[in-house]
Structure formats: structure tokens, C-alpha cells
Design a protein around this motif. Structure first.
Motif, PDB file in Angstrom:
ATOM      1  N   GLY A 191      24.727 -12.051 -32.531  1.00 51.12           N
ATOM      2  CA  GLY A 191      24.856 -12.901 -31.359  1.00 51.12           C
ATOM      3  C   GLY A 191      25.735 -12.329 -30.267  1.00 51.12           C
ATOM      4  N   ARG A 192      26.303 -13.231 -29.472  1.00 54.82           N
ATOM      5  CA  ARG A 192      27.095 -12.848 -28.289  1.00 54.82           C
ATOM      6  C   ARG A 192      28.066 -13.986 -27.996  1.00 54.82           C
ATOM      7  NH1 ARG A 192      26.284  -9.751 -23.421  1.00 54.82           N
ATOM      8  NH2 ARG A 192      27.017 -10.853 -21.559  1.00 54.82           N
ATOM      9  N   CYS A 193      29.357 -13.645 -27.873  1.00 57.34           N
ATOM     10  CA  CYS A 193      30.383 -14.671 -27.668  1.00 57.34           C
ATOM     11  C   CYS A 193      31.389 -14.244 -26.609  1.00 57.34           C
ATOM     12  CB  CYS A 193      31.154 -14.949 -28.962  1.00 57.34           C
ATOM     13  SG  CYS A 193      30.188 -15.651 -30.314  1.00 57.34           S
ATOM     14  N   GLU A 203      29.298  -8.634 -28.110  1.00 54.76           N
ATOM     15  CA  GLU A 203      28.053  -8.958 -28.797  1.00 54.76           C
ATOM     16  C   GLU A 203      27.938  -8.176 -30.095  1.00 54.76           C
ATOM     17  OE1 GLU A 203      25.150  -8.051 -25.857  1.00 54.76           O
ATOM     18  OE2 GLU A 203      25.410  -5.897 -26.018  1.00 54.76           O
ATOM     19  N   LYS A 204      26.820  -8.382 -30.797  1.00 54.40           N
ATOM     20  CA  LYS A 204      26.590  -7.738 -32.085  1.00 54.40           C
ATOM     21  C   LYS A 204      26.883  -6.238 -32.001  1.00 54.40           C
ATOM     22  CE  LYS A 204      23.076  -6.861 -35.602  1.00 54.40           C
ATOM     23  NZ  LYS A 204      21.681  -7.071 -36.036  1.00 54.40           N
ATOM     24  N   SER A 220      30.177 -19.380 -27.927  1.00 58.28           N
ATOM     25  CA  SER A 220      28.943 -18.648 -28.229  1.00 58.28           C
ATOM     26  C   SER A 220      27.966 -18.737 -27.067  1.00 58.28           C
ATOM     27  CB  SER A 220      28.286 -19.206 -29.498  1.00 58.28           C
ATOM     28  OG  SER A 220      27.995 -20.581 -29.339  1.00 58.28           O
ATOM     29  N   GLU A 221      27.453 -17.571 -26.654  1.00 59.16           N
ATOM     30  CA  GLU A 221      26.411 -17.538 -25.632  1.00 59.16           C
ATOM     31  C   GLU A 221      25.029 -17.447 -26.263  1.00 59.16           C
ATOM     32  OE1 GLU A 221      27.263 -14.519 -22.774  1.00 59.16           O
ATOM     33  OE2 GLU A 221      29.108 -15.503 -22.091  1.00 59.16           O
ATOM     34  N   SER A 224      25.517 -17.137 -33.131  1.00 56.54           N
ATOM     35  CA  SER A 224      26.418 -16.028 -33.431  1.00 56.54           C
ATOM     36  C   SER A 224      27.068 -16.141 -34.804  1.00 56.54           C
ATOM     37  CB  SER A 224      27.523 -15.943 -32.368  1.00 56.54           C
ATOM     38  OG  SER A 224      26.975 -15.740 -31.089  1.00 56.54           O
TER      39      SER A 224
END
Length: 269
Positions: A191-193, A203-204, A220-221, A224
Motif C-alpha cells: 500500500g501507501r501511507c 509506499e510498498k 493510509s492512501e 496498506s
């Protein structure tokens, strides 16, 4: 409130072992500022990669992401870990073991090297297998938090240490509590935070070392998953060479001599 002190994208190690793909999540050149952490390696490997080998002076925490990992030590211990399981090993005064995939599995794992203070480097070696079904899962607001160590987690490390896996749906927020005197870092597994009040976006495949603080804010975007570690620094001199982590070069030489003279015991098989 903790903030991002330094962030980076994981780098693959082109000089890994045969049949292995390896990336340093926490690279060993950060050993001083990341005290008590030495390194965190992400590995994808087949059977025949990590056969019988020694360790001394530190602890390993192995988190299995995928595959079945068979662990064998030279004192008769044996166990199989699956996805979501963790093994804690105290190498202490000298451990000798093998970590191999079962049959034709390809194991994907994360192995953390956690230093021991000088006073515990000669402690008795031992192992603790922690199975996913025995790890408490807590719902804190929108977050699902699996606690492996610290805050009631089942791991029994010799030093102050915490480890948690945080899962967040997209568009949600969670604040993770930290020990204010700990060194803490995290790895984005998926994911992406945005992290901290400064909302640094990672992100990952990215990791970060945190400033000291009581907690870290995570937004969290995307859906995640984040793995976060913290530990109390020792402040001892650190000399790492191959499978041994000691406080002086003389202790490193003694560790190699002890292993070569058979003081670590027979081969693990």
C-alpha cells in the motif's frame, strides 16, 4: 509525536547466496544510528541456501511472509513455520542451526538482527516459535494490529523490544503507540501511507527510521500493511563480522576460533 528521521527504498543485494534473492530493508551501514538493530534482510530462497551455520552475540527475529520454513538446531530442536509465523532466536554465547524451505517451497521471509548488550552476549542460546494463531489481533478504530512482541505479545525477548503488524483500509488513520526511549523503524509491506504530522508519504518497498517519540500517526492512501519494530538502544561498541556481532575485534576472533574448535557443538542436521 515521532516523525520520519530518514527514509529509503530497499536495495537488492547482488552478492547474495546461491538460489537467493535478497534485499536489505534495514541496511547494515546504519548500524550505529539504528542501535540496537543491526540489519533487516528480506529473502526469497530455495532449499540449500541457509544450511548449517553459526551465530553469536545477537538475536534473530524471522517473519515468514510466504512458504514453509523448516528450522533445525544442533540440540535436537526442529519446527516448521508457515506464512504469518515468527521465530525468535537468542544466539547468545553461540548457536548453530539451519533454516531451509520445506520440499520445493520458495520461502519469502524477513529476518531482523537485534543486538544483545555486552552483559548478555554470553547468555544461553534458545529458540521460540510463535504461530500466527497465537498472536493477539486487536481492532483499534479502523486498524487491525497484530502484536508479536511488547504490549502483551507472545514473544519473550531478552531485551526491551516491540514488533507489530498494522493493517489499514484505504483512507483511514491510526496512531501507533511507541516507547519514547526506543529506536523505531518500519517497513511498508503493502500500500501507501502518510506518516507523522508532516505526512511523509511512503509506499510498498520503502522503510524509515523514526525520531524518538511516544507515537506515530499513520494515514493510509490505499489499503496498506506496515511492519513496525522498536528497541531500547544499548550504546555499546558494535563489531559485526559475518555471523557474529560482538563488542571488540578480539571477541570476533575468539568467536571464529570457538566455532572452528567445535565449541558451538555438532552440525545442525
Amino acid at each position: 509525536m515521532a516523525e520520519i528521521k530518514k527514509s529509503w527504498t530497499i536495495q537488492f543485494n547482488e552478492r547474495g547466496f546461491p538460489h537467493v534473492q535478497q534485499a536489505f530493508v534495514l541496511p547494515p551501514d546504519m548500524i550505529e544510528e539504528a542501535d540496537p538493530f543491526i540489519l533487516l534482510a528480506e529473502d526469497w530462497f530455495k532449499r540449500g541456501t541457509f544450511g548449517d551455520h553459526p551465530h553469536k552475540g545477537f538475536q534473530t527475529i524471522t517473519y515468514v511472509i510466504d512458504g514453509r520454513l523448516e528450522h533445525i538446531d544442533n540440540k535436537g530442536g526442529r519446527g516448521i513455520l508457515s506464512a504469518g509465523d515468527v521465530q525468535y532466536m537468542n544466539a547468545g554465547s553461540g548457536a548453530r542451526h539451519a533454516e531451509e524451505p520445506v520440499a520445493e517451497d520458495i520461502v519469502h521471509s524477513l529476518q531482523l538482527w537485534l543486538n544483545l548488550p555486552a552483559s548478555l552476549k554470553q547468555s544461553e542460546p534458545f529458540y521460540q516459535d510463535i504461530y500466527s494463531e497465537n498472536v493477539p489481533v486487536t481492532k483499534i478504530g479502523p486498524a487491525q494490529v497484530r502484536v508479536f512482541a511488547g504490549n502483551g505479545g507472545p514473544m519473550k525477548p531478552l531485551v526491551p523490544f516491540t514488533m507489530a503488524e498494522i493493517s489499514l483500509p484505504a483512507g483511514e488513520q491510526y496512531t501507533h503507540k511507541l516507547e519514547a526511549d526506543h529506536t523505531a523503524f518500519f517497513y511498508v509491506l503493502g500500500g501507501r501511507c502518510a506518516f507523522g504530522e508532516n505526512e511523509t508519504v511512503l509506499e510498498k518497498g520503502q522503510a524509515a527510521l523514526l525520531t524518538k517519540g511516544h507515537d506515530i500517526q499513520i494515514k493510509s492512501e490505499a489499503r496498506s500493511k506496515v511492519l513496525i519494530y522498536s528497541g531500547k538502544p544499548h550504546g555499546d561498541p558494535i563489531i559485526a563480522h559475518g555471523p557474529f556481532v560482538m563488542n571488540t575485534q578480539q571477541e570476533i576472533r575468539e568467536a571464529f576460533l570457538d566455532y572452528q574448535s567445535g565449541k558451538f557443538g555438532p552440525e545442525a542436521k
